[in-house]
Enzyme design. Sequence first.
Site, PDB file in Angstrom:
ATOM      1  N   SER A  13     -27.327  86.079 -22.457  1.00 37.62           N
ATOM      2  CA  SER A  13     -26.996  84.881 -22.339  1.00 37.62           C
ATOM      3  C   SER A  13     -26.621  83.594 -21.948  1.00 37.62           C
ATOM      4  CB  SER A  13     -25.899  84.812 -23.823  1.00 37.62           C
ATOM      5  OG  SER A  13     -25.541  85.503 -25.056  1.00 37.62           O
ATOM      6  N   HIS A  50     -18.960  81.379 -27.705  1.00 37.46           N
ATOM      7  CA  HIS A  50     -19.839  81.406 -27.075  1.00 37.46           C
ATOM      8  C   HIS A  50     -21.407  80.290 -26.807  1.00 37.46           C
ATOM      9  CE1 HIS A  50     -24.776  83.132 -26.737  1.00 37.46           C
ATOM     10  NE2 HIS A  50     -23.388  84.861 -26.543  1.00 37.46           N
ATOM     11  N   ASP A 107     -27.061  78.841 -31.757  1.00 35.55           N
ATOM     12  CA  ASP A 107     -25.765  79.655 -31.688  1.00 35.55           C
ATOM     13  C   ASP A 107     -25.047  79.241 -32.055  1.00 35.55           C
ATOM     14  OD1 ASP A 107     -24.167  81.032 -28.963  1.00 35.55           O
ATOM     15  OD2 ASP A 107     -26.099  80.611 -27.471  1.00 35.55           O
ATOM     16  N   ASN A 128     -28.705  93.171 -24.206  1.00 34.64           N
ATOM     17  CA  ASN A 128     -27.223  93.608 -22.893  1.00 34.64           C
ATOM     18  C   ASN A 128     -27.264  95.271 -23.289  1.00 34.64           C
ATOM     19  OD1 ASN A 128     -26.605  91.105 -21.936  1.00 34.64           O
ATOM     20  ND2 ASN A 128     -24.752  90.594 -23.835  1.00 34.64           N
TER      21      ASN A 128
END
Length: 860
Positions: free
Chosen positions: A545, A366, A320, A463
């Site tokens: 996520s 994130h 990530d 998404n």
Amino acid sequence: MRVLIALFLLSPWMVTLTGCSDSSGSGDEASERLLSPLSGSIAIEANSRIDQDTMDQLGREGATPANAAQTLPASFVMAGYVSRGAGTYPAAASACQTKNYQADPADTFSVPLAAGETIVLKSFGTCGTDVALELLVEGYPPVRTSGRDETAQFRLNSGPTDDYQVVVRNVGSLPARYMLLKTAGTTQQNAAYQWSDHRFEEGEAIVTLKESAPGQASALSAQAKLVARKLGERTWLRKMPATARAQAGGRPVPDTLDWIRSLRQQPDVEFAAPNYRMQSQSPVGEPLYSKQWHYDVINGPVAWQIEPSGGSGVDVAVLDTGLFRESDASGWHPDLNRNVVSGRDYVDNDFDPRDPGSSVGGNVYHGTHVAGTIASVIDNKGSGGVAFGASLLPVRVLGEGGTGSSADLIEAIAWLVNGSGGQPPRAQVVNMSLGGLPEIPQLESAIAAGVNKGMLFVAAAGNGGTRVKSYPAASSNVLAVSAVDGARNLASYSNYGSWIDLAAPGGDAGRDANTDGEADLVWSTSAAFESGAYKPDYRGLQGTSMAAPHVSGVLAMMKAQKPDLDYGDVRALLASGELTEYSGRRSDQLGYGVLDAAKAVSAASQGFTGPVLSASPAVVSLSNEGVEAQLVELNVYGSAPVTGVSVESQPEWLEVESDFSGEPFILNVALLRDRLTPDVPARGDIVVSYNLSKELRIPVIGQLITDEKARNAGRHFVLLVDTEPNEQGVYLAEAQVTTTVEDGEYLFAFEADDGAEPRSLREVTPGDYYLVAGTDIDGDGFICQAGEACAEYPVAGLREVVTVRPGQVISDLRMTTGFSRPTISAASPDVLPRPGFQGYRLINSIDRVAATNSQLKALK
């Protein structure tokens, strides 16, 4: 790649050549066919239909929008045009030609619908504009798209089988292209309807060498510090040579692709692909206080009683943006610090995987949020993660703005898989809350190597709210996770499709589906700006996520109970309903259902003996125009023996032959045409029973398609275009003919340049061209845009140069047109992305006359 078409002036098959259906001029028709320098036909993809009042019709004198409903068949892929008013497209050569458009506020259709069937609306703007469309089905509330490249769906859950009135209405201020789909199989529903525009690093390529190329490998190794980086066995990151970059002339993107095409031609290269960029799969969310409803959704409290150590002893890698660290001296976020082990940073190429924040948008940290859901600690100060006792191994592969490259991802996975000095893999579970990649062979190989060593990979579905596959989630060796809200309904933004494995809480800021008075956001570790600096904090976000780490955490707890649990075990448990709230029938929205941590950990703690049968392919789609027979493998999961296998039942329109003599078991499934109603999709299940009380249901779809002569993709413009775009990136046509459908196909023929001025649109001069065709349903002067039919010779996405020579004839060329676009995948490895591709520009006859007059004046 340049391909020269062989030309034979006296070819024996020239006498059968047919001209285009709206050929201009007069004279002997056979003579015209014979003298045409280039001609052929265009087939049409199955189920293709066109709106009866596109701009192609409305642009004609006296034309008005249709009043009557247009009747559509049981299965269709239809393109259309709607506009609330009339106007003129803006003068922007890169987006559209300056042309008028007419009003057509709504299109009405009569569509046969039965319970369980779905209509899909895909919305495309025109000239780069955003739009808003509504899909209305008689007797039901409307569903809406609110911008370009969006999808809306209507499913008839219950009700009589009947013809329903369906309306597509433009509720925005600008024209729009759209597509309306209703198909029985999954192929067209899952197809891409836009050209691939995957972003990639300019001047870089991922290259895999052939095993028989040691010399080339040595050469690359010698240059490694300057032009290459080794990503794995036989795979390198190559950089475009300085000489080639200097020749790019300000066109680095197309020259990168040209360079990759040249690499593919080298004898020592097995495969070359762009270094695609990836991105995190979470939108920015506002910090709101909320209960952590998502742990109750997955039945977490019961799971923690079964596995009280919270996954202790299991390492989970988080690929990530890295983790939040307050300063050089301090540790990681205090709710993570105790569980963090040494990781890597492939963005800055060091061993400090900290997340520096982002100057692009907000600093949502994130990776920190994802890591907290997996394994934040229990310390009475914050909130624990799903696997609160597991170790977190941070690997930074996403940088500024949450974006990264596929090369970094491939190298990071190889580092995790290979361990240190021949040791086992560095992590047992890998979470990838990132995506947006096409299917890349090198990435697939890296993941497969990890699976072969017992590693488990999880990824966010994406998404985009579409069926379009997002890798690595769509990989066959990765668990693809869609997102649900507080009521276990698919989140509004979540991707879906036949490639989804299961669902987990991802939240939805626009819903309070669990009626707790708060937005359905997933809360986890993050940071907030305070007193001039970012400090450790917590934040609510939404996204797939946020869904993926719930699954990764549960897998860590399962690994703690059963260390040798591998991907085959997990797939078997998933298919048997042991990991989810499984209804017994998978769906494209939730896969095998919403994650149930208690069931999953319980299944692992008891040990899994099975057996469970799993079908490959999981869904069988047969038709007289596609595959009429399919071999289905029944794979056995678990150590217990399989007994008493038999085909319990099958649809009457199928012939099923079985071979249960060895594993995998085999079914040969064939379509019985005479038992199907033409153009009416049939559905059913093959039921296989085994071990007395167990059964496997294999969904089957059968179609007898007879619509060949009814197909219509709209009036087609057939173009010979320059092989290089102009400075604005636009492909310009040198010759153009138009053709309309005739018995389900298009016929076309160009004319030879007679040397006289003015030169007609259909006259072609000798030279190198691409041969393309398509519709211009919005009348903006471009063909082959999203929502418009398109054909390229010989295959869409893999166009080749056609060379026209003086006095020679190319005839009987065949292409296929349709609304789908080729995707980048292992099945089509030669397809490359088309950044900024806006279609092919039609010749404006006024411009052609003006240019001709200018040439005549110059000769005087």
